[in-house]
Design a protein around this motif. Structure first.
Motif, PDB file in Angstrom:
ATOM      1  N   SER A   1       0.781  -1.136   0.086  1.00  0.00           N
ATOM      2  CA  SER A   1      -0.018   0.077   0.164  1.00  0.00           C
ATOM      3  C   SER A   1       0.814   1.400   0.036  1.00  0.00           C
ATOM      4  CB  SER A   1      -0.917   0.019   1.311  1.00  0.00           C
ATOM      5  OG  SER A   1      -0.294   0.409   2.520  1.00  0.00           O
ATOM      6  N   LYS A   2       0.330   2.286  -0.664  1.00  0.00           N
ATOM      7  CA  LYS A   2       0.961   3.711  -0.674  1.00  0.00           C
ATOM      8  C   LYS A   2       1.577   4.272   0.761  1.00  0.00           C
ATOM      9  CE  LYS A   2       0.224   8.372  -1.851  1.00  0.00           C
ATOM     10  NZ  LYS A   2      -1.099   9.142  -2.031  1.00  0.00           N
ATOM     11  N   GLU A   3       0.573   3.830   1.709  1.00  0.00           N
ATOM     12  CA  GLU A   3       1.057   4.375   3.249  1.00  0.00           C
ATOM     13  C   GLU A   3       2.136   3.610   3.715  1.00  0.00           C
ATOM     14  OE1 GLU A   3      -2.194   3.475   2.037  1.00  0.00           O
ATOM     15  OE2 GLU A   3      -3.232   5.581   2.088  1.00  0.00           O
ATOM     16  N   ILE A   4       1.969   2.437   3.373  1.00  0.00           N
ATOM     17  CA  ILE A   4       3.252   1.366   4.219  1.00  0.00           C
ATOM     18  C   ILE A   4       4.447   1.849   3.490  1.00  0.00           C
ATOM     19  CG2 ILE A   4       4.145  -0.810   4.490  1.00  0.00           C
ATOM     20  CD1 ILE A   4       1.949   0.033   6.622  1.00  0.00           C
ATOM     21  N   CYS A   5       4.230   1.901   2.172  1.00  0.00           N
ATOM     22  CA  CYS A   5       5.711   2.169   1.373  1.00  0.00           C
ATOM     23  C   CYS A   5       6.253   3.521   1.846  1.00  0.00           C
ATOM     24  CB  CYS A   5       5.265   1.940  -0.047  1.00  0.00           C
ATOM     25  SG  CYS A   5       5.181   0.467  -0.964  1.00  0.00           S
ATOM     26  N   PHE A   6       5.403   4.410   1.841  1.00  0.00           N
ATOM     27  CA  PHE A   6       5.850   5.737   2.310  1.00  0.00           C
ATOM     28  C   PHE A   6       6.546   5.553   3.879  1.00  0.00           C
ATOM     29  CE2 PHE A   6       4.888   9.702   5.055  1.00  0.00           C
ATOM     30  CZ  PHE A   6       5.577  10.404   4.138  1.00  0.00           C
ATOM     31  N   SER A   7       5.754   4.851   4.690  1.00  0.00           N
ATOM     32  CA  SER A   7       6.439   4.659   6.019  1.00  0.00           C
ATOM     33  C   SER A   7       7.794   4.140   6.084  1.00  0.00           C
ATOM     34  CB  SER A   7       5.357   4.073   6.991  1.00  0.00           C
ATOM     35  OG  SER A   7       4.093   4.777   6.796  1.00  0.00           O
ATOM     36  N   ARG A   8       7.973   2.995   5.244  1.00  0.00           N
ATOM     37  CA  ARG A   8       9.130   2.479   5.115  1.00  0.00           C
ATOM     38  C   ARG A   8      10.034   3.278   4.815  1.00  0.00           C
ATOM     39  NH1 ARG A   8       8.529  -3.425   2.651  1.00  0.00           N
ATOM     40  NH2 ARG A   8      10.444  -3.703   3.711  1.00  0.00           N
ATOM     41  N   LYS A   9       9.901   4.042   3.795  1.00  0.00           N
ATOM     42  CA  LYS A   9      10.827   4.820   2.914  1.00  0.00           C
ATOM     43  C   LYS A   9      11.232   5.984   3.925  1.00  0.00           C
ATOM     44  CE  LYS A   9       9.433   6.556  -0.953  1.00  0.00           C
ATOM     45  NZ  LYS A   9       8.995   7.400  -2.162  1.00  0.00           N
ATOM     46  N   ILE A  10      10.486   6.583   4.880  1.00  0.00           N
ATOM     47  CA  ILE A  10      10.752   7.509   5.655  1.00  0.00           C
ATOM     48  C   ILE A  10      11.411   7.150   6.843  1.00  0.00           C
ATOM     49  CG2 ILE A  10       9.546   9.245   7.230  1.00  0.00           C
ATOM     50  CD1 ILE A  10       9.778  10.433   4.580  1.00  0.00           C
ATOM     51  N   LEU A  11      11.245   5.964   7.430  1.00  0.00           N
ATOM     52  CA  LEU A  11      11.992   5.247   8.271  1.00  0.00           C
ATOM     53  C   LEU A  11      13.421   5.002   7.744  1.00  0.00           C
ATOM     54  CD1 LEU A  11      12.167   3.949  11.007  1.00  0.00           C
ATOM     55  CD2 LEU A  11      11.068   1.754  10.066  1.00  0.00           C
ATOM     56  N   ARG A  12      13.413   4.604   6.778  1.00  0.00           N
ATOM     57  CA  ARG A  12      14.952   4.122   6.071  1.00  0.00           C
ATOM     58  C   ARG A  12      15.631   5.463   5.794  1.00  0.00           C
ATOM     59  NH1 ARG A  12      13.439   1.593   2.069  1.00  0.00           N
ATOM     60  NH2 ARG A  12      13.100   3.075   0.686  1.00  0.00           N
ATOM     61  N   PHE A  13      15.140   6.710   5.620  1.00  0.00           N
ATOM     62  CA  PHE A  13      15.990   7.808   5.241  1.00  0.00           C
ATOM     63  C   PHE A  13      16.293   8.421   6.874  1.00  0.00           C
ATOM     64  CE2 PHE A  13      13.640   8.588   1.282  1.00  0.00           C
ATOM     65  CZ  PHE A  13      14.391   7.832   0.465  1.00  0.00           C
ATOM     66  N   PHE A  14      15.165   8.384   7.805  1.00  0.00           N
ATOM     67  CA  PHE A  14      15.751   8.374   9.367  1.00  0.00           C
ATOM     68  C   PHE A  14      16.620   7.825  10.015  1.00  0.00           C
ATOM     69  CE2 PHE A  14      14.919   8.461  13.934  1.00  0.00           C
ATOM     70  CZ  PHE A  14      14.606  10.161  14.129  1.00  0.00           C
ATOM     71  N   ARG A  15      16.644   6.548   9.647  1.00  0.00           N
ATOM     72  CA  ARG A  15      17.730   5.466  10.302  1.00  0.00           C
ATOM     73  C   ARG A  15      18.964   5.627   9.712  1.00  0.00           C
ATOM     74  NH1 ARG A  15      14.554   0.015  11.309  1.00  0.00           N
ATOM     75  NH2 ARG A  15      13.605   0.716  13.266  1.00  0.00           N
ATOM     76  N   ILE A  16      19.308   5.924   8.457  1.00  0.00           N
ATOM     77  CA  ILE A  16      20.539   6.137   7.762  1.00  0.00           C
ATOM     78  C   ILE A  16      20.788   7.574   7.907  1.00  0.00           C
ATOM     79  CG2 ILE A  16      20.464   4.058   6.187  1.00  0.00           C
ATOM     80  CD1 ILE A  16      19.829   5.997   3.872  1.00  0.00           C
ATOM     81  N   GLY A  17      20.201   8.481   8.599  1.00  0.00           N
ATOM     82  CA  GLY A  17      20.609   9.886   8.452  1.00  0.00           C
ATOM     83  C   GLY A  17      20.423  10.742   7.187  1.00  0.00           C
TER      84      GLY A  17
END
Length: 145
Positions: free
Chosen positions: A19-35
């Motif tokens: 889903s669009k929402e989960i894909c967005f959430s995973r992408k944002i979390l990945r960017f946050f975690r790698i800085g």
């Protein structure tokens, strides 16, 4: 202790995972975690709904502080970083960025042409004890009321 996130993802139906929402959430979390502050902020501006932005708003200033810290520590001491460029990168007004830097314990200087600059290699960087005040997220007019 709770289950790991990977265990949780194994048990979620694939239609929900795609889903669009989960894909967005995973992408944002990945960017946050790698800085990756640039992708984090630009993805929020381009893709977040109002509700998603409201959920992410407390993390925006944390990511901005990471960006200011990286630029402060990674910059060349003899070349201060222009606040106009940094404000575009962090999606905030230059005046908000100036108060943000001061809240982080950093000094701002002005060059001969009158441009505000962030001198790099300042050892006074810190996170404000009382937290950050919220600043306007420039470039995302859909979040403003």
């Amino acid at each position: 202790m709770g289950e790991s996130l990977s265990w949780w993802f194994r048990n979620v139906p694939s239609t929900l995972l795609k889903s669009k929402e989960i894909c967005f959430s995973r992408k944002i979390l990945r960017f946050f975690r790698i800085g990756n502050y640039n992708c984090f902020l630009s993805t929020i501006a381009a893709e977040a709904s109002y509700l998603q932005y409201c959920i992410l708003e407390p993390y925006v200033n944390e990511v901005r502080a990471l960006a200011v810290s990286c630029i402060n520590n990674g910059g060349y001491k003899l070349h201060p970083y222009p606040l106009a460029n940094l404000s575009k990168l962090l999606m905030m007004t230059e005046s908000d960025l100036e108060s943000f830097c001061k809240a982080c314990g950093l000094e701002i200087c002005t060059n001969e042409e009158g441009y505000n600059l962030l001198p790099t290699k300042q050892t006074t960087f810190c996170h404000p004890k009382d937290g950050f005040q919220n600043h306007i997220f420039v470039g995302s007019e859909q979040f403003e009321r």
